[in-house]
Design an enzyme around this catalytic site. Structure first.
Site, short mmCIF file in Angstrom:
data_model
loop_
_atom_site.label_atom_id
_atom_site.label_comp_id
_atom_site.label_asym_id
_atom_site.label_seq_id
_atom_site.Cartn_x
_atom_site.Cartn_y
_atom_site.Cartn_z
N GLU A 294 21.11 50.25 3.00
CA GLU A 294 20.90 51.65 2.65
C GLU A 294 19.87 51.83 1.53
O GLU A 294 19.87 52.84 0.82
CB GLU A 294 22.26 52.28 2.27
N SER B 142 27.06 52.82 6.43
CA SER B 142 26.01 53.26 7.34
C SER B 142 26.21 52.76 8.77
O SER B 142 25.27 52.68 9.54
CB SER B 142 24.63 52.82 6.86
N TYR C 48 20.85 58.44 10.88
CA TYR C 48 19.55 58.52 10.21
C TYR C 48 18.40 59.03 11.07
O TYR C 48 17.25 58.94 10.68
CB TYR C 48 19.21 57.18 9.56
N ARG D 221 33.13 60.90 -1.53
CA ARG D 221 33.24 61.69 -0.29
C ARG D 221 34.30 61.00 0.55
O ARG D 221 34.22 59.80 0.80
CB ARG D 221 31.90 61.71 0.45
N ASP E 287 36.34 60.75 4.06
CA ASP E 287 36.10 61.06 5.47
C ASP E 287 37.37 60.93 6.32
O ASP E 287 38.14 59.98 6.14
CB ASP E 287 35.03 60.11 6.04
N GLU F 155 37.78 56.76 5.52
CA GLU F 155 37.27 55.94 4.41
C GLU F 155 36.89 56.80 3.23
O GLU F 155 36.70 58.01 3.34
CB GLU F 155 36.07 55.10 4.86
N ASN G 66 34.01 56.99 0.28
CA ASN G 66 32.69 56.50 -0.13
C ASN G 66 32.47 56.89 -1.58
O ASN G 66 32.39 58.08 -1.91
CB ASN G 66 31.61 57.12 0.76
N GLY H 27 25.74 59.62 0.20
CA GLY H 27 24.35 60.07 0.30
C GLY H 27 24.15 61.29 -0.59
O GLY H 27 25.02 62.16 -0.64
P1 ADP Z 1 30.82 53.24 7.66
O1 ADP Z 1 31.44 52.89 6.35
O2 ADP Z 1 29.75 52.28 8.05
O3 ADP Z 1 30.41 54.69 7.73
P2 ADP Z 1 33.10 53.96 9.36
O4 ADP Z 1 34.40 53.24 9.22
O5 ADP Z 1 33.03 55.32 8.79
O6 ADP Z 1 31.97 53.01 8.78
O7 ADP Z 1 32.77 54.01 10.91
C1 ADP Z 1 31.56 54.59 11.38
C2 ADP Z 1 31.84 55.54 12.53
O8 ADP Z 1 32.47 54.86 13.63
C3 ADP Z 1 32.78 56.68 12.22
O9 ADP Z 1 32.13 57.74 11.56
C4 ADP Z 1 33.28 57.06 13.63
O10 ADP Z 1 32.28 57.78 14.35
C5 ADP Z 1 33.42 55.70 14.29
N1 ADP Z 1 34.76 55.13 14.10
C6 ADP Z 1 35.08 54.18 13.20
N2 ADP Z 1 36.37 53.84 13.27
C7 ADP Z 1 36.92 54.60 14.22
C8 ADP Z 1 38.25 54.71 14.78
N3 ADP Z 1 39.24 53.94 14.34
N4 ADP Z 1 38.45 55.61 15.78
C9 ADP Z 1 37.43 56.39 16.22
N5 ADP Z 1 36.17 56.33 15.75
C10 ADP Z 1 35.90 55.45 14.77
MG MG Z 2 31.68 56.29 7.50
MG MG Z 3 31.38 54.04 4.53
#
Ligand code: ADP
Ligand code: MG
Ligand code: MG
Length: 339
Positions: free
Chosen positions: A15, A174, A245, A284, A286, A300, A302, A306
């Site tokens: 990132e 990301s 992105y 943030r 999510d 998660e 963060n 961003g």
């Molecule tokens: P990062 O920290 O890289 O953003 P995330 O854990 O937020 O990783 O996962 C990225 C994306 O993958 C999420 O925003 C969502 O779109 C999808 N995703 C991740 N885990 C799940 C899950 N358990 N069920 C449904 N979608 C998921």
């Molecule tokens: Mg995420």
């Molecule tokens: Mg993240």
């Protein structure tokens, strides 16, 4: 006396460029009569650039090489009142830089070592949040050594969760290294990819169907407040790197069109999570929401989201009545506040 701020940007993670565009926004927004801001760009190799080179890198949008060793860079940081480590991902958002700044005795924006490290590691964060009753998808931790030595045991864990499932490096962001494995055949390449990036990998059960993705901003130290809730919408199967992105691939909806009970629950859970993880300054948080079933899960936290003028976190606060410049000013105040 103007407050002297050192703005750290770039860094070694995937990132790097995102961080530099956030830093350009912050640099423009901070009121010049109150703050004297000096950008310091960290190259992709992890070296700290001189001020002239930092300004050039900021404009160019990336810095591959050059610069001082971290320790001499940290020594330079001693000339400042506050550091704003606007760094995302490993070696920036994960407690490493926060440890260095703590050792150097410098106040800084955002979470400390503990909050940064625990929030960054998806498995560690889930364990802490589970202890606080925060709803989350089912998951398993897998170590690289286990995948090498007893792959059949890893496959058995995946079967328990069921397919499709998400395979993620525990300490990235990301969407780097994340796969959605739809079957046992897709599991091996997904695990190989995730383990090429991290020693710790998380297997996650998928929500029942594609979830709605809701996000909320938290601001404060020991008495934090939550912003309005926002929603991200996109056509892609999941919110992957390309969708994040590429201009026009996703849209932001603030406030999120969800029932009031849902947004209130999200704000409450976000504050619980912020405190449980010992976050400070900003985060943030999510969520996944499946309307048909009413499922609501925290995905998660963060700790350095961003931060360009069009990023979700500042937009959420703008919609809550706090403009970009005021938000950055508030973060600096929070960094200087005794906790
Ligand atoms: P990062 O920290 O890289 O953003 P995330 O854990 O937020 O990783 O996962 C990225 C994306 O993958 C999420 O925003 C969502 O779109 C999808 N995703 C991740 N885990 C799940 C899950 N358990 N069920 C449904 N979608 C998921
Ligand atoms: Mg995420
Ligand atoms: Mg993240």
């Amino acid at each position: 006396m103007k407050k002297r701020i050192l703005l750290l940007a770039g860094g070694q993670s995937g990132e790097h460029e995102v961080s530099l565009s956030s830093a350009r926004s912050v640099l423009k927004a901070l009121p010049q009569d109150v703050f004297e801001v000096t950008p310091l760009v960290i190259s992709k190799e992890g070296r700290w650039l001189e001020s002239g080179a930092s300004r050039l890198a900021l404009e160019a949008g990336h810095a591959e090489t050059g610069g001082d060793l971290v320790l001499s860079g940290a020594q330079r940081a001693n000339d400042f009142d506050v550091v704003f480590p606007l760094l995302h991902g490993p070696m920036g958002e994960d407690g490493t830089v926060q440890g260095l700044l703590t050792l150097a005795g410098l106040p800084f924006v955002g979470s400390g070592v503990l909050g940064s490290a625990v929030s960054m590691d998806k498995v560690m964060a889930k364990s802490v949040l589970a202890a606080h009753g925060v709803p989350q998808v089912a998951y398993r931790l897998v170590l690289r050594g286990e995948w090498r030595q007893t792959p059949e045991a890893v496959v058995a864990q995946a079967r328990e969760l069921g397919f499709p499932l998400f395979v993620k490096p525990a300490n990235l962001g990301s969407s780097v290294g994340i796969s959605k494995a739809r079957s046992e055949e897709e599991l091996t390449p997904a695990l190989d990819l995730a383990f090429s990036l991290d020693r710790r990998v998380i297997l996650e059960a998928m929500t029942s169907g594609k979830p709605r993705e809701l996000e909320v901003g938290v601001l404060g130290n020991d008495a934090p407040t939550a912003s309005v809730v926002g929603e991200l919408r996109f056509g892609a199967d999941f919110y992957d790197y390309h969708t994040k992105y590429t201009e026009g691939e996703a849209t932001m909806h603030i406030p999120a069109p969800v029932p009031r009970a849902v947004s209130e629950r999200i704000r409450e859970l976000a504050l619980t999570a912020f405190k449980a993880l010992d976050c400070a300054g900003l985060a943030r948080v999510d969520f996944f929401y499946v309307e048909a079933t009413g499922e609501l899960y925290l995905n998660e936290v963060n700790t350095m989201p961003g931060f360009t003028t069009t990023s979700m976190y500042p937009k959420l606060w703008e919609a809550s009545g706090l403009g970009y410049a005021e938000l950055v000013t508030r973060l600096v105040e929070l960094a200087l506040e005794a906790r």
